[in-house]
Design an enzyme around this catalytic site. Structure first.
Site, PDB file in Angstrom:
ATOM      1  N   GLU A 142      29.551  31.601  16.574  1.00  0.00           N
ATOM      2  CA  GLU A 142      28.386  32.428  16.857  1.00  0.00           C
ATOM      3  C   GLU A 142      28.588  33.871  16.366  1.00  0.00           C
ATOM      4  O   GLU A 142      27.663  34.503  15.856  1.00  0.00           O
ATOM      5  CB  GLU A 142      28.084  32.425  18.355  1.00  0.00           C
ATOM      6  CG  GLU A 142      27.767  31.055  18.935  1.00  0.00           C
ATOM      7  CD  GLU A 142      26.455  30.471  18.424  1.00  0.00           C
ATOM      8  OE1 GLU A 142      25.703  31.185  17.716  1.00  0.00           O
ATOM      9  OE2 GLU A 142      26.180  29.304  18.733  1.00  0.00           O
ATOM     10  N   GLU A 443      14.213  25.530  14.179  1.00  0.00           N
ATOM     11  CA  GLU A 443      14.537  24.670  13.038  1.00  0.00           C
ATOM     12  C   GLU A 443      13.301  24.114  12.334  1.00  0.00           C
ATOM     13  O   GLU A 443      13.257  24.039  11.095  1.00  0.00           O
ATOM     14  CB  GLU A 443      15.445  23.523  13.498  1.00  0.00           C
ATOM     15  CG  GLU A 443      16.901  23.887  13.648  1.00  0.00           C
ATOM     16  CD  GLU A 443      17.190  24.740  14.867  1.00  0.00           C
ATOM     17  OE1 GLU A 443      18.292  25.339  14.936  1.00  0.00           O
ATOM     18  OE2 GLU A 443      16.327  24.810  15.778  1.00  0.00           O
ATOM     19  N   THR A 529      23.083  29.832   8.408  1.00  0.00           N
ATOM     20  CA  THR A 529      22.497  28.950   9.421  1.00  0.00           C
ATOM     21  C   THR A 529      21.775  29.725  10.518  1.00  0.00           C
ATOM     22  O   THR A 529      21.079  29.131  11.333  1.00  0.00           O
ATOM     23  CB  THR A 529      23.577  28.040  10.031  1.00  0.00           C
ATOM     24  OG1 THR A 529      22.955  26.970  10.744  1.00  0.00           O
ATOM     25  CG2 THR A 529      24.505  28.825  10.951  1.00  0.00           C
TER      26      THR A 529
END
Length: 546
Positions: A142, A443, A529
């Site tokens: 993260e 997403e 990402t």
């Protein structure tokens, strides 16, 4: 959303055989002319009603290939001009979003959306207050994708403001000790003050490469590159023949452990970064193209499945099970995390890059421009986005964290569960299960953005707008910020007092770019990402692996 809801209800009342053409009639030799006449009339009628249905086989018979790929509509002209009204609404919606610990993760959002005042405050905070002298354990994955990726993106988008690169280099140096393991695979936690790796091997070990490679390129420090790339060499050496990867790896040997194979939590970004590492260095490192192609074939062979009623395409999971005889078997689970929805856009992007026969693919792509694998991946990507949109067919228009799909003999009560997909454990007058939550995941929006940029089809703009409106209606808090929703099938909603930082970067500006004329899906950028745009570059070094 109403259209989706009606379509789903219709699907629930149809059987899989409702769309069959029926049994074939045997032509009687006594009436050949009648049947010839009927066939001609039928073809003419079909041509008038469904011209594509007639043209496709006719073109194949005559040797003329179909120019349009499946999933590409032909009744529109691609256009990327800004939708001014929607653009303004997106900007206004996210201007009120808070800063603080989310600053580094949202600076590029401020730049892209033109939030100058917020950007200047954030820059000052980074320059004067951001400190990594923290004696605590931070998640390696993260911290890398959100903070390091955010700082690197801010450096590029700000016109190379040195304050961001200085902070990024310092952070990268503090993270490096996590790679000091027997296998070279990084540890899952890092103490930034002590510069020490902590805990077991990181499941997301293959999702640090874009950030560390770009940092190496900017600083001319090969250590960042070598540490990150060695991870890929280790994983490739222990790869399964299918190209699929289980979610855990042994920290000493670098071998995959017997653990679930999935594209949901802890597994998604491995597949995402195979393609993006190939794209990041201007398609120069073909090892990543090969690894990506093998993995996508493995996904199609083992994980791509269809629902019972509406034949929705979804990505299943494989879970290991030991038999009474001590033999290892794999159980297929018809379960799809919301996280899997990244794959729709990723497949379409891969089809037009690694799966293309030409360098500059048309918008939308033409059939002859893609290799067979590219055509396969394109169609799967299109259908998967449709499935992900179908999971927004809820009372709130928001998708659940996890969707289960109906399979034969699943033992699910047909009077409770819909015929295509359902939220497991959801029952009337019962507490909502964890699967029913919406935790502000982006997403599907990201895939929609990619699909829109690759096709110019306004339906994807409408998809993105519908999700944005649902978030605004059900997740926005009047006093500021956004909250997760505990049950997507309950109105009015009940909130979970939590806002993930990725909302500030992964939802607003993909939504913003869908309704603007942004250039951020060109061959000049690749998204990490966390959706931080990083520029494509030509590598100045090559290691033995690449």
């Amino acid at each position: 959303m109403e259209e989706l809801r009606v379509r789903r209800k219709k699907a629930a009342t149809e059987s899989p055989n409702d769309h069959a053409t029926g049994s074939e009639a045997k032509t009687s030799p006594a009436f050949p002319k009648v049947y010839v006449l009927l066939a001609a009339v039928s073809v003419l009628a079909l041509y008038n009603i469904f011209p594509a249905l007639v043209k496709s086989p006719l073109n194949q018979f005559l040797g003329a290939p179909a120019r349009h790929l499946p999933g590409v509509r032909t009744n529109y002209i691609p256009t990327f001009t800004a939708d001014e009204a929607r653009q303004g609404a997106v900007v206004e919606a996210f201007k009120a979003g808070g800063i603080g610990y989310t600053v580094a993760d949202s600076i590029d959002t401020m730049i892209i959306m033109g939030l100058e005042d917020e950007y200047q405050r954030a820059r000052s905070w980074v320059a004067d207050k951001l400190s990594f002298e923290r004696d605590g354990n931070f998640n390696t994955f993260e911290t890398t994708i959100r903070i390091l990726g955010g700082l690197l993106s801010a450096y590029h988008l700000s016109g190379e403001d040195p304050v961001f690169l200085e902070k990024a280099q310092e952070l990268g140096s503090r993270i490096l000790p996590v790679f000091e393991t027997e296998s070279g695979l990084p540890l899952s936690l890092v103490n930034l003050a002590l510069r020490e790796g902590v805990s077991d091997t990181l499941p997301e070990a293959a999702t640090l490469q874009l950030e560390f490679r770009y940092l190496a390129y900017l600083t001319d420090d090969d250590t960042f590159w070598e540490k990150a790339e060695n991870v890929m060499a280790v994983l490739r050496a222990s790869a399964m023949p299918s190209g699929l990867a289980s979610i855990f790896v042994d920290p000493k040997t670098g071998r995959y452990r017997t653990s679930p194979i999935r594209l949901g939590s802890r597994g998604d970004s491995y597949y995402e970064y195979l393609l993006k590492q190939y794209l990041q260095t201007n398609q120069k490192e073909h090892v990543y193209r090969e690894m990506y192609a093998t993995a996508m074939t493995g996904i199609h062979t083992h994980l791509v499945k269809r629902g019972l009623s509406s034949q929705l395409l979804y990505i299943a999971e494989l879970n290991p099970e030991w038999t009474q005889n001590g033999e290892l078997g794999w159980r297929l689970s018809p379960k799809q995390d919301h996280l899997v929805c990244f794959l729709g856009g990723s497949l379409m992007l891969g089809a037009t890059t690694s799966g293309a026969l030409v360098h500059n693919v048309s918008v939308p792509p033409q059939t002859e421009e893609l290799a067979d694998q590219g055509k396969r991946d394109w169609l799967t990507g299109v259908e998967l986005i449709d499935t992900c949109m179908a999971t927004h067919d809820t009372q709130t228009g928001l998708a659940p964290e996890i969707a289960h799909f109906r399979i034969l003999g699943d033992g699910v009560d047909d009077s409770i569960a819909p015929a295509d997909w359902y939220i497991k454990g959801a029952r009337p007058d019962a507490p909502p299960p964890f699967d029913a939550r919406y935790i502000l995941r982006p997403e599907t929006v990201e895939s929609i953005f990619i699909a829109f940029r690759l096709t110019g089809d306004p339906k994807y703009r409408d998809y993105g707008w519908a999700i944005f409106q649902a978030i605004e209606k059900h997740c926005r808090i009047p006093t500021g910020g956004y909250a997760s929703v505990i049950n997507v099938d309950q109105v009015p909603v009940e909130y979970d007092d939590k806002m993930e930082t990725f909302l500030m970067v992964r939802a607003p500006y993909p939504s913003h770019m869908i309704v603007t004329d942004s250039v951020f899906l060109s061959d000049e950028y690749v998204f990490n990402t966390e959706a931080h745009p990083l520029p494509v570059f030509n590598p100045t070094m090559r290691t033995g692996f690449s």
